[in-house]
Scaffold this active site. Sequence first.
Site, PDB file in Angstrom:
ATOM      1  CD  GLU A 111      -2.569   1.223   2.676  1.00  0.00           C
ATOM      2  OE1 GLU A 111      -3.624   1.873   2.699  1.00  0.00           O
ATOM      3  OE2 GLU A 111      -2.119   0.594   3.665  1.00  0.00           O
ATOM      4  CE  LYS A 171      -7.250   1.095   3.535  1.00  0.00           C
ATOM      5  NZ  LYS A 171      -6.062   1.659   4.247  1.00  0.00           N
ATOM      6  CB  CYS A 216      -4.081  -1.647   4.441  1.00  0.00           C
ATOM      7  SG  CYS A 216      -3.218  -1.383   6.025  1.00  0.00           S
TER       8      CYS A 216
END
Length: 272
Positions: A43, A115, A156
């Site tokens: 990330e 995300k 994440c």
Amino acid sequence: MSSFRAACVQLTAGREDEVTLVTACDLIRQAHAGGADYVQTPECTTMMEPNKHLTLKKALPESEHPSVKAFSALAAELGIWLHIGSLIVGTEEKRAANRAFLFDPKGEVKARYDKIHMFDVEIPDGQSYRESATFKPGEKAVVTALPWTQLGMAICYDVRFPYLFRAQAKQGAGILTAPAAFTKFTGEAHWHTLLKARAIENGCFVIAAGQCGVHAEGRETYGHSLIIAPWGEVLADGGSEPGVIFADIDLERVQQARDMVPSIDHDREFSF
């Protein structure tokens, strides 16, 4: 083909995209030299800027982003599938996108993923995170085709939301991903457990490249990039230093795990 070699690149991103880009490209070349067909980076691969206003100022649109262009060219040069865990990309709105890219061996963008889940937390080590102040959450889950299987894309904090990974597995994903910049505090407590759980409960390989080390203004990330088999075995662990890890992926192990415990076929609707 039912097998290939995967690699995770682990690094410590700085505040300037063009500086970390050089390091990232060097490590990707190392991964290719080690025989990797698919390479994943963490990330925020090329920039971890702690200041919100500077992040937004530095976040260039995808069409102008130097790292998008560089990684596209590198994927084509090396002839690999290159999964950039995420880049900070400018948008027409007041917030940026935390966006993952999958480049095919011709350098074309095969898939993008923004995300979905924002890390808005206060953790006991005294640090505070408000990703939603800087990033616009994504709204679409992504499963895309590799030559060997389907790939589910996540980033994440998404790893704490198992329904996303379950949905991807049900869409045919044999590989689930979670490139990350996990904090050291939460990583030591939860990283291995969460990723192993996502692999076991879905009968999938999990590949998760991580940021490591100390970044600007003292932020620490956990490292320990992981490649995990569908039965939960850790095939490779990146430890705490920058570098590259490898694992040979045999997709027959996905069906073997699901034949032994076919929980993916046993979901049921329920009510309260």
